[in-house]
Design a protein around this motif. Structure first.
Motif, PDB file in Angstrom:
ATOM      1  N   TYR A  52      24.595  35.755  -5.105  1.00 48.67           N
ATOM      2  CA  TYR A  52      23.190  35.689  -5.500  1.00 48.67           C
ATOM      3  C   TYR A  52      22.915  36.645  -6.657  1.00 48.67           C
ATOM      4  O   TYR A  52      23.236  37.830  -6.574  1.00 48.67           O
ATOM      5  CB  TYR A  52      22.299  36.030  -4.308  1.00 48.67           C
ATOM      6  N   ALA A 112      20.135  38.475  -8.457  1.00 49.34           N
ATOM      7  CA  ALA A 112      18.737  38.840  -8.231  1.00 49.34           C
ATOM      8  C   ALA A 112      17.899  38.723  -9.498  1.00 49.34           C
ATOM      9  O   ALA A 112      16.679  38.539  -9.427  1.00 49.34           O
ATOM     10  CB  ALA A 112      18.658  40.261  -7.680  1.00 49.34           C
ATOM     11  N   GLY A 144      18.015  34.633 -10.169  1.00 49.59           N
ATOM     12  CA  GLY A 144      17.738  33.828  -8.988  1.00 49.59           C
ATOM     13  C   GLY A 144      18.767  32.740  -8.743  1.00 49.59           C
ATOM     14  O   GLY A 144      18.633  31.948  -7.811  1.00 49.59           O
TER      15      GLY A 144
END
Length: 463
Positions: A402, A404, A407
């Motif tokens: 992932y 951050a 996204g």
């Protein structure tokens, strides 16, 4: 791949002189010390089934980790920049003629997880119910498979004391079956294994695990690891020693590896991302669709949940996992065993929550490694119950890296588990076409794990 965890706390310190002599001390079943030379061939085929009088041939798993570190020439201690291994590429075999053939007994080895004598180690393995954490054992099996590969290698042109010019990457873990025996935290566990099949640049390893109960070693599980051999810089494939079966039993094992290779090729052709479901599977999806709508109103967009079913979207659980330097391998990527442990423990938690009772892990039907994971990555692990049948459930865990900032998520690993409980489970109902594909994939994995799609051998006539 190699886990560079703080080894001092995991087991007894390795005897450096023993490493240099490629030997370890093991104890037999009567507690008598025996000297076993690493790489020493055994005269009987019984090595494939383990030796009743010899506890191990490679010491503890901590000893194994230390030897691997030394053989790969890895510097202990984390740094964001990996030491160059480019100088080792000159020692990589240029052709198969440089690689002498090997037999399965050349790679046979075993190691102990000393839960009875190492109290600090025991705390890392014991679960909250007093049993052994299976995720920890999966980590050890992955590490041990690398050790088996090291035992298979023989490079006549490699100067003495020079590090191996290889990198080994776990490609997948094939079907893992578990016995009815639940491992306990107060008895030693032994890992044994050998190479079972070899291609030009890929290698299959069989690993089995036993626990010593009432003076006898009893089988816990068996797993098949497929690894890719890469060069020292992990930039291209590398040639490895061919495997020549030494007798009929080894020939049968080798043929099994060939069959699994053909099956993997066939599964790639039938992948739901490449080919549509077959006619029977399409019929299943349509039947589920009809069951989940009000046929009287003929409104396709109004979904209803039939009695005895649960929506797939409600049978899910997720976890965010941070990886740290202690979870790295030799190339500052996340160790595959770390991912396997976290995925298994998440799948167990979902199975427990879904069934409302303690589940039993029956099979791991497939673990795939799609992309390497960088240290410091944030992993989003999602578990879904995608298929149920009677008192069995099939769970998939997806590991996504992932980002951050953007996204974005990239799937790096997928894991499939089969659990069972004592009572019948609710059926799974997909809502979308995407979930329907998961349902079909789950059914395929379940039937393979349970041996339901294996062709039955015709009965032999007694005449």
């Amino acid at each position: 791949m190699l886990l560079l965890r703080s080894l001092a706390s995991i087991g007894s310190k390795v005897n450096r002189s023993a490493i240099r002599k490629s030997a370890v001390i093991c104890a037999d079943s009567n507690g008598i010390n025996k000297f076993a030379v690493l790489g020493q061939s055994m005269s009987q085929i019984t090595y494939l089934k383990g030796q009743s009088d010899l506890e191990c041939t490679a010491g503890t798993m901590n000893d194994v980790k230390q030897v691997i570190i030394e053989k790969l020439g890895i510097e202990v201690g984390y740094t964001p920049f990996v030491s160059t291994r480019e100088h080792l590429t000159q020692y990589a075999p240029k052709s198969m003629d440089e690689l002498p053939p090997r037999s399965m007994q050349d790679s046979f080895t075993s190691a102990i997880i000393p839960l009875t004598s190492d109290k600090i180690l025991k705390d890392k393995y014991v679960g909250f119910m007093g049993s052994v954490r299976l995720g920890r054992l999966m980590e050890d099996m992955d590490m041990f498979a690398v050790w088996v590969v090291h035992k298979h290698l023989l490079l006549p042109k490699l100067p003495e004391g020079m590090a191996l010019p290889y990198t080994f990457v776990t490609v997948l873990v094939d079907k893992i079956d578990f016995t009815d025996l639940s491992p306990t935290h107060d008895a030693d566990i032994r890992l044994s294994g050998h190479v079972s099949w070899v291609g030009r640049t890929s290698i299959e390893i069989v690993v089995w695990m036993e626990q010593k109960l009432h003076g006898k070693w009893r089988k816990l599980t068996r797993a098949l690891f497929l690894m890719a051999a890469r060069d020292a810089t992990n930039t291209k494939a590398a040639l490895i020693n061919p495997l020549i079966p030494a007798n009929d039993e080894e020939k049968a094992i080798f043929d099994g590896g060939e069959s699994r290779k053909k099956r993997r090729i066939q599964l790639q052709k039938e992948d739901l991302l490449k080919a549509e479901p077959n006619d029977f599977e399409q019929g299943l999806v349509h039947d589920l669709f009809v069951k989940s709508i009000d046929t009287k109103s003929r409104a396709f967009n109004k979904r209803i949940l039939p009695p005895g079913y649960i929506w797939m979207e409600d049978a899910t659980m997720a976890n965010i996992v941070f990886s740290h330097p202690e979870d790295r391998n030799a190339h500052n990527k996340v160790f595959g065993g770390f991912l396997m442990r976290n995925a298994l423990e998440l799948s167990w938690a979902l199975a427990y929550n879904f069934a409302k009772r303690r589940p039993k892990l029956e099979h791991i039907s497939d673990i795939s490694f799609h992309h390497p994971v960088d240290v410091s990555s944030m992993l989003n692990m999602q578990a879904h119950v995608i298929y149920t049948d009677l008192h069995y459930m099939e769970i998939v865990v997806l590991a996504d890296v992932y980002d951050a900032v953007t996204g974005q998520q990239t799937t790096t690993n997928s894991f499939y588990y089969t659990y069972s409980v004592a009572e019948r489970l609710p059926l799974i109902m997909p809502k979308t076409y995407h979930e329907a594909m998961y349902y079909i994939e789950g059914r395929r994995k379940f039937r393979f794990a349970m041996g339901l799609d294996t062709p039955k051998k015709p009965a032999v006539s007694s005449q």
